[in-house]
Scaffold this active site. Sequence first.
Site, PDB file in Angstrom:
ATOM      1  N   VAL B  43      -5.668   2.089  -1.082  1.00  0.00           N
ATOM      2  CA  VAL B  43      -6.098   2.098  -2.470  1.00  0.00           C
ATOM      3  C   VAL B  43      -6.677   0.731  -2.784  1.00  0.00           C
ATOM      4  O   VAL B  43      -5.987  -0.269  -2.759  1.00  0.00           O
ATOM      5  CB  VAL B  43      -4.930   2.412  -3.411  1.00  0.00           C
ATOM      6  CG1 VAL B  43      -5.403   2.398  -4.848  1.00  0.00           C
ATOM      7  CG2 VAL B  43      -4.331   3.758  -3.066  1.00  0.00           C
ATOM      8  N   THR B  44      -7.975   0.706  -3.022  1.00  0.00           N
ATOM      9  CA  THR B  44      -8.611  -0.553  -3.363  1.00  0.00           C
ATOM     10  C   THR B  44      -8.329  -0.860  -4.816  1.00  0.00           C
ATOM     11  O   THR B  44      -8.613  -0.051  -5.681  1.00  0.00           O
ATOM     12  CB  THR B  44     -10.124  -0.457  -3.155  1.00  0.00           C
ATOM     13  OG1 THR B  44     -10.354   0.018  -1.853  1.00  0.00           O
ATOM     14  CG2 THR B  44     -10.766  -1.802  -3.337  1.00  0.00           C
ATOM     15  N   GLN B  45      -7.775  -2.019  -5.053  1.00  0.00           N
ATOM     16  CA  GLN B  45      -7.496  -2.363  -6.447  1.00  0.00           C
ATOM     17  C   GLN B  45      -8.777  -2.773  -7.137  1.00  0.00           C
ATOM     18  O   GLN B  45      -9.809  -2.904  -6.526  1.00  0.00           O
ATOM     19  CB  GLN B  45      -6.429  -3.444  -6.507  1.00  0.00           C
ATOM     20  CG  GLN B  45      -6.922  -4.874  -6.551  1.00  0.00           C
ATOM     21  CD  GLN B  45      -7.448  -5.382  -5.219  1.00  0.00           C
ATOM     22  OE1 GLN B  45      -8.044  -4.640  -4.451  1.00  0.00           O
ATOM     23  NE2 GLN B  45      -7.244  -6.647  -4.963  1.00  0.00           N
ATOM     24  N   MET B 211     -10.764  -2.748   3.932  1.00  0.00           N
ATOM     25  CA  MET B 211     -11.062  -2.072   2.668  1.00  0.00           C
ATOM     26  C   MET B 211     -10.060  -2.446   1.583  1.00  0.00           C
ATOM     27  O   MET B 211      -9.694  -1.632   0.746  1.00  0.00           O
ATOM     28  CB  MET B 211     -11.067  -0.536   2.869  1.00  0.00           C
ATOM     29  CG  MET B 211     -12.257  -0.026   3.642  1.00  0.00           C
ATOM     30  SD  MET B 211     -13.814  -0.315   2.808  1.00  0.00           S
ATOM     31  CE  MET B 211     -13.884   1.091   1.707  1.00  0.00           C
TER      32      MET B 211
END
Lengths: 268, 342
Positions: B43-45, B211
């Site tokens: 999960v890319t912040q 990522m």
Amino acid sequence: MPEAIQHRFDPYSSNGGSILAIAGKDFAVVAGDTRQSEGYSIQSRYQKKVFPLTSKAILAVNGFAADGNNFVKRVKQRLEWYTHAHNKEMPIKSIARLIQTMLYARRMFPYYVYNVLAGIEEDDGTGAVYSFDPVGSYERETCRAAGAAQSLLQPFLDNQIYFRNHTPAPGQPPFDPSTHPLSTVLSILVDSFSSATERHIEVGDFLEGYVILSPGRTSDDLIGEGVKGVLPEGMTVEEQDPEDLDVQSAVAGKGCRVFLVRKELKRD
Amino acid sequence: MYNSHGHGHFYSRSSSGEYGYGYDVGQAGRDFLNGGMGGEKQVTQQPLVTGTSVLGLKYADGIMLAADNLASYGSLARFKDIQRLYPLYSSSAAHPGQTSQSTAGAGVLSESAPNPSNSAKTESEVMADKESKEKDPKDEKKDEKKAQSRSSHTCLAVAGDMSDFQYLKKILEGVVTKERAQSTTDAHPALAPEQIYEYLSNVMYARRSKMNPLWNAIVLGGVKDGKSFLGYIDLLGTTYQAPTLATGFASHFAQPLLREAYEEREAAGKRGEKEGLLLSREEAEAVLDNCMKVLFYRDARSLNKYQIATITDAGIDISASRENQTEWKFAEGLRGYGPQKQ
């Protein structure tokens, strides 16, 4: 925050510029502009994208600059390991295959980089250019342009180097792309980039590259007396000490001479 | 834009990139990193508390950086006293690896040089005075070189996510602490700005390749043995060096002003109108002050309260927070975007 935003992180960018390489009978030329940009912004007017790997192989990288720099770093590391293991420089043919495997190893998360490798072939001393796509498909060619202005540069090279759409005069032998003299090749290089600078916004600032001369080569040198006219106007040359080339100088290939060439391009 | 808050302009980009071959490299990467390969979905912040653009400028004695004191939460001006200039590493022969603020003027050129920020004389002038008094300026120069030979100073200016900035400070401090421990026990060479830059770019590139980027754009300035260094790094691992740098919004608004000042000064030097090719301390500071004013007028996520870091051979000086005189009377008659009146 009010709304849940689902916007994906894009790990790639494109940094403009172009590269070009031409192989001769006993020399090779590889160069690129030094502008690095993103969108309409110029990030730097002087950022290298042509890197000496050994005393007779030079790699130009173009595309996503972060990937390019890291790819060059990894190739150099592999070459250093090779030198330590075998006490000799890796031949350009093998470097080309190495680059293929390194690119293809990242098939599912590619280096967004177009590579052009130029230098002198170990066995016969001929000039060599190898070009790659981002996932490792490669071939040896006489010349190749890549990057933002590829579509401007390559047709010009096809015409001037490969004699496309030329017809030999009746009775004359067919054209041979490998017979161009160094002076012609340098003129074509400079004219290509001047034109690309005029017509492409991502190309400009400086042209920087290398000329590699085969050990056997005697005529048509770049420096010294009696060679005026070889060098296009405004181009400067510095012969490179193998020790400065960031290579394993102790086992540097004998006899190849490497020259750094520079020329100013327009800045607008 | 990487987010839809509209405060992400510290890093903007165009989407096009035409490279023939008709192969979408980016899509392949995305498929891999989110696809079945067995890996957990990353999960890319997104950036939450952010700082806006930062500036860097090369000048006669070294490097100057500028950043305002605001950390925004979306469009809310959340924290108005945040320092975004980070004096990471400072090493001189006397105090190897010591990191300190407000050290300019102390040490190397000391005896006759008071704190330069309060002084009319620049360090180069002080140095010139000293040389003219000495009988053999060549010897004096050699001594200066010797005294400088172990001085190395590096400072960061950071835009983007402030928690990622704090994390970066933590890991960089770890590196510097290790180096300092070594330098107390043997003749360990000082960390060069270029080396810290390389390390930082590797950290940023490694995180983007997972990522899971550190959502920042960083300008790193340093001086080692009188040689200055100025470089940029961002969340993609993109790097470049130039004599003037600006991130995000400032790359559109301030970079042209910085380049104009830098190039005009260079041209004046080449014409022989002025000594040397670089801006003086006073000139450089005036240029940065002006840029910060322009940014405050036009960047809605900026604050009229900022600091300037001055990195010279003598050390790193982080100025006190300052503000620009502004004039808003012109805005009184403005209605909307067009020619309408009232």
